[in-house]
Design a protein around this motif. Structure first.
Motif, mmCIF file in Angstrom:
data_model
loop_
_atom_site.group_PDB
_atom_site.id
_atom_site.type_symbol
_atom_site.label_atom_id
_atom_site.label_comp_id
_atom_site.label_asym_id
_atom_site.label_seq_id
_atom_site.Cartn_x
_atom_site.Cartn_y
_atom_site.Cartn_z
ATOM 1 N N ARG A 80 0.831 -1.209 0.000
ATOM 2 C CA ARG A 80 0.000 0.000 0.000
ATOM 3 C C ARG A 80 0.866 1.260 0.000
ATOM 4 O O ARG A 80 0.459 2.303 -0.510
ATOM 5 N N ALA A 81 2.066 1.155 0.542
ATOM 6 C CA ALA A 81 2.958 2.310 0.586
ATOM 7 C C ALA A 81 3.421 2.714 -0.811
ATOM 8 O O ALA A 81 3.826 3.868 -1.020
ATOM 9 N N LEU A 82 3.380 1.787 -1.760
ATOM 10 C CA LEU A 82 3.793 2.079 -3.130
ATOM 11 C C LEU A 82 2.613 2.294 -4.069
ATOM 12 O O LEU A 82 2.802 2.479 -5.263
ATOM 13 N N LYS A 83 1.416 2.288 -3.529
ATOM 14 C CA LYS A 83 0.220 2.489 -4.339
ATOM 15 C C LYS A 83 0.086 3.965 -4.697
ATOM 16 O O LYS A 83 0.118 4.834 -3.832
ATOM 17 N N VAL A 84 -0.039 4.256 -5.991
ATOM 18 C CA VAL A 84 -0.085 5.648 -6.435
ATOM 19 C C VAL A 84 -1.416 6.021 -7.066
ATOM 20 O O VAL A 84 -1.651 7.193 -7.382
ATOM 21 N N GLY A 85 -2.295 5.061 -7.273
ATOM 22 C CA GLY A 85 -3.575 5.376 -7.886
ATOM 23 C C GLY A 85 -4.494 4.187 -7.900
ATOM 24 O O GLY A 85 -4.071 3.042 -7.688
ATOM 25 N N GLU A 86 -5.768 4.478 -8.147
ATOM 26 C CA GLU A 86 -6.749 3.408 -8.225
ATOM 27 C C GLU A 86 -7.888 3.850 -9.124
ATOM 28 O O GLU A 86 -8.314 5.008 -9.090
ATOM 29 N N GLY A 87 -8.371 2.936 -9.975
ATOM 30 C CA GLY A 87 -9.480 3.239 -10.874
ATOM 31 C C GLY A 87 -10.374 2.035 -11.025
ATOM 32 O O GLY A 87 -10.298 1.070 -10.250
ATOM 33 N N GLY A 88 -11.234 2.098 -12.045
ATOM 34 C CA GLY A 88 -12.140 0.993 -12.281
ATOM 35 C C GLY A 88 -11.423 -0.299 -12.630
ATOM 36 O O GLY A 88 -11.902 -1.392 -12.318
ATOM 37 N N PHE A 89 -10.262 -0.173 -13.278
ATOM 38 C CA PHE A 89 -9.479 -1.350 -13.673
ATOM 39 C C PHE A 89 -8.875 -2.022 -12.449
ATOM 40 O O PHE A 89 -8.884 -3.239 -12.304
ATOM 41 N N GLY A 90 -8.332 -1.236 -11.559
ATOM 42 C CA GLY A 90 -7.638 -1.780 -10.401
ATOM 43 C C GLY A 90 -6.690 -0.757 -9.823
ATOM 44 O O GLY A 90 -6.895 0.447 -9.966
ATOM 45 N N SER A 91 -5.637 -1.227 -9.185
ATOM 46 C CA SER A 91 -4.686 -0.343 -8.505
ATOM 47 C C SER A 91 -3.400 -0.191 -9.304
ATOM 48 O O SER A 91 -2.990 -1.099 -10.032
ATOM 49 N N VAL A 92 -2.751 0.968 -9.134
ATOM 50 C CA VAL A 92 -1.480 1.260 -9.793
ATOM 51 C C VAL A 92 -0.414 1.450 -8.727
ATOM 52 O O VAL A 92 -0.638 2.152 -7.724
ATOM 53 N N TYR A 93 0.732 0.833 -8.939
ATOM 54 C CA TYR A 93 1.824 0.869 -7.962
ATOM 55 C C TYR A 93 3.101 1.395 -8.609
ATOM 56 O O TYR A 93 3.373 1.153 -9.800
ATOM 57 N N ARG A 94 3.895 2.094 -7.819
ATOM 58 C CA ARG A 94 5.259 2.413 -8.217
ATOM 59 C C ARG A 94 6.087 1.144 -8.033
ATOM 60 O O ARG A 94 5.990 0.472 -7.011
ATOM 61 N N ALA A 95 6.881 0.819 -9.043
ATOM 62 C CA ALA A 95 7.653 -0.424 -9.000
ATOM 63 C C ALA A 95 9.113 -0.132 -9.300
ATOM 64 O O ALA A 95 9.434 0.684 -10.169
ATOM 65 N N PHE A 96 10.009 -0.815 -8.584
ATOM 66 C CA PHE A 96 11.443 -0.586 -8.733
ATOM 67 C C PHE A 96 12.108 -1.836 -9.307
ATOM 68 O O PHE A 96 11.981 -2.931 -8.761
ATOM 69 N N PHE A 97 12.820 -1.634 -10.417
ATOM 70 C CA PHE A 97 13.511 -2.732 -11.092
ATOM 71 C C PHE A 97 14.994 -2.405 -11.190
ATOM 72 O O PHE A 97 15.365 -1.238 -11.381
ATOM 73 N N ARG A 98 15.810 -3.426 -11.098
ATOM 74 C CA ARG A 98 17.244 -3.242 -11.344
ATOM 75 C C ARG A 98 17.485 -3.242 -12.836
ATOM 76 O O ARG A 98 16.965 -4.093 -13.569
ATOM 77 N N SER A 99 18.289 -2.299 -13.296
ATOM 78 C CA SER A 99 18.647 -2.230 -14.706
ATOM 79 C C SER A 99 19.826 -3.147 -14.977
ATOM 80 O O SER A 99 20.843 -3.093 -14.284
ATOM 81 N N ALA A 100 19.692 -3.991 -16.002
ATOM 82 C CA ALA A 100 20.746 -4.950 -16.323
ATOM 83 C C ALA A 100 22.008 -4.263 -16.820
ATOM 84 O O ALA A 100 23.101 -4.764 -16.636
ATOM 85 N N GLY A 101 21.849 -3.087 -17.443
ATOM 86 C CA GLY A 101 23.023 -2.448 -18.024
ATOM 87 C C GLY A 101 23.505 -1.223 -17.280
ATOM 88 O O GLY A 101 24.695 -0.975 -17.171
ATOM 89 N N ALA A 102 22.569 -0.431 -16.735
ATOM 90 C CA ALA A 102 22.949 0.853 -16.156
ATOM 91 C C ALA A 102 23.502 0.729 -14.739
ATOM 92 O O ALA A 102 24.120 1.655 -14.237
ATOM 93 N N GLY A 103 23.256 -0.375 -14.088
ATOM 94 C CA GLY A 103 23.778 -0.564 -12.753
ATOM 95 C C GLY A 103 22.953 0.104 -11.674
ATOM 96 O O GLY A 103 23.265 0.005 -10.492
ATOM 97 N N GLY A 104 21.890 0.813 -12.042
ATOM 98 C CA GLY A 104 21.024 1.461 -11.068
ATOM 99 C C GLY A 104 19.661 0.808 -11.060
ATOM 100 O O GLY A 104 19.507 -0.365 -11.385
ATOM 101 N N ARG A 105 18.669 1.577 -10.673
ATOM 102 C CA ARG A 105 17.327 1.038 -10.678
ATOM 103 C C ARG A 105 16.420 1.880 -11.560
ATOM 104 O O ARG A 105 16.661 3.068 -11.779
ATOM 105 N N VAL A 106 15.398 1.244 -12.045
ATOM 106 C CA VAL A 106 14.437 1.878 -12.942
ATOM 107 C C VAL A 106 13.083 1.896 -12.247
ATOM 108 O O VAL A 106 12.661 0.889 -11.679
ATOM 109 N N VAL A 107 12.408 3.033 -12.309
ATOM 110 C CA VAL A 107 11.076 3.151 -11.728
ATOM 111 C C VAL A 107 10.040 3.022 -12.839
ATOM 112 O O VAL A 107 10.083 3.755 -13.835
#
Length: 375
Positions: A80-107
């Motif tokens: 719930r702390a990463l939930k950024v929105g909600e609509g008729g479809f469902g909920s939207v979350y901020r998600a953090f992924f590691r980048s395979a090439g850049a060495g950082g993370r992608v939102v």
């Protein structure tokens, strides 16, 4: 957190679903049951092809198939702390992924289907098919999807680029955000108009009717560049020789064109009507329908029609949060343009290319300082 590989060129559609013991069955590139009607943009010179056909060809190459565990990890278990929105479809979350090439993370943004949604799967599939094909600076970018059937149920998710400034709706109507300046309002609407124009006549093989244009579907990136989102209600336009698509009336109250509501006849001019409504929203700072207002002001269009752009009372409808910081002549011109988008006969409404050009002209008009600041 999940690992996101930017270098992947996509995977071909698989004939058999792949098994993931921990997450259930992951579907191959989505297809609809029974093809959509083929359709054509007015400027097309090649044979028409349906969105389903184009999706199977292009979407399978452009979109990444995500695993359910990977998305769960990227959203900290759909916290719930990463939930950024909600609509008729469902909920939207901020998600953090590691980048395979850049060495950082992608939102990125992950939209998760509400399993109680009766129309959810159909709209999820429409998003995958349309955004797997369509590509424009003013359309949100779909990165990939997840379709997993398990003992717990059917899981349908979408992964988009993340838009940090939320929606035009948030900035117009929420007091949690500072007032949106006049020029920014126009720039957002110009970008939205270009996005709609691309849908209507920018894709050679097919014409697309958005069908749900409203401020909450206009996402804003870090620079307030607008991108249309939520293609769950989008439809292919009429086939050659036909003037409209006959369909059940769906959309959002206050934005659907009356000719569409009355007849079920859907055209690109239905989108133009919705655009006209939002033009009045950026002028007034009011939603299309506000039940908390006095009875004669609850419906925005009925209220503004009593204060026409050439009348003495026009300035009384302007958003007070603008503080008078807008060119009076430009505001009247925007209202005149909105009125053209809102004419009863859809054939008399302008096309979105013309709308964008007119807004570009209005943007060049300079604002006079507010009365309180004049010396």
């Amino acid at each position: 957190m999940g690992c996101f590989a930017f270098t992947s060129a996509g995977k071909k559609k698989q004939k058999e679903p792949r098994k993931r013991p921990a997450s259930g069955t992951e579907s191959p590139a989505p297809t609809s049951s029974g093809g959509e009607t083929k359709s054509k943009a007015s400027s097309a010179s090649t044979p028409t092809r349906s969105i389903q056909e184009l999706s199977e060809e292009r979407g399978a190459q452009r979109l990444r198939v995500f695993g359910l565990e990977e998305l769960g990890s990227a959203t900290n278990g759909f916290s719930r702390a990463l939930k950024v929105g909600e609509g008729g479809f469902g909920s939207v979350y901020r998600a953090f992924f590691r980048s395979a090439g850049a060495g950082g993370r992608v939102v990125l943004a992950v939209k998760r289907l509400n399993q109680r949604s009766l129309q959810g799967h159909k709209q999820w599939l429409a998003e995958v098919q349309f955004l797997g094909v369509l590509e424009h600076p003013n359309l949100v970018r779909l990165i990939g999807y997840c379709a997993v059937d398990s003992e717990e149920g059917k899981h349908r998710l979408l992964v988009y680029e993340f838009m940090p400034n939320k929606t035009l709706d948030d900035h117009l109507f929420s007091r949690a955000h500072p007032p949106l300046p006049w020029r920014t309002r126009l720039q957002v609407m110009i970008g939205a108009a270009r996005g709609l124009d691309y849908l209507h006549q920018g894709v050679q093989e097919v014409q697309v009717i958005y069908r749900d244009f409203k401020a909450s579907n206009v996402l804003l990136d870090a620079d307030f560049k607008p991108k249309l989102s939520d293609f769950g209600l989008a439809r292919e336009g009429p086939t050659e020789g036909r003037t409209h698509v006959s369909t059940a009336v769906v959309g959002t109250q206050g934005y659907a064109a009356p000719d569409y509501i009355e007849t079920g006849h859907l055209t690109v001019k239905s989108d133009v009507w919705g655009f006209g409504v939002v033009l009045y929203e950026i002028l007034t700072g009011r939603r299309s329908v506000e039940r908390s207002r006095p009875a004669d002001e609850q419906k925005l269009l009925g209220w503004v029609r009593r204060h026409p752009p050439d009348g003495d009372s026009f300035r009384s409808i302007m958003d007070p949060r603008l503080g008078g910081r807008y060119p009076a002549g430009a505001a009247r011109d925007v209202a005149r343009l909105a009125d053209r988008c809102l004419v009863k006969n859809p054939k008399e409404r302008p096309g979105m290319a013309e709308v964008a050009e007119e807004l570009e002209r209005v943007l060049k008009m300079e604002a006079a300082p507010p009365a309180a600041a004049r010396g």
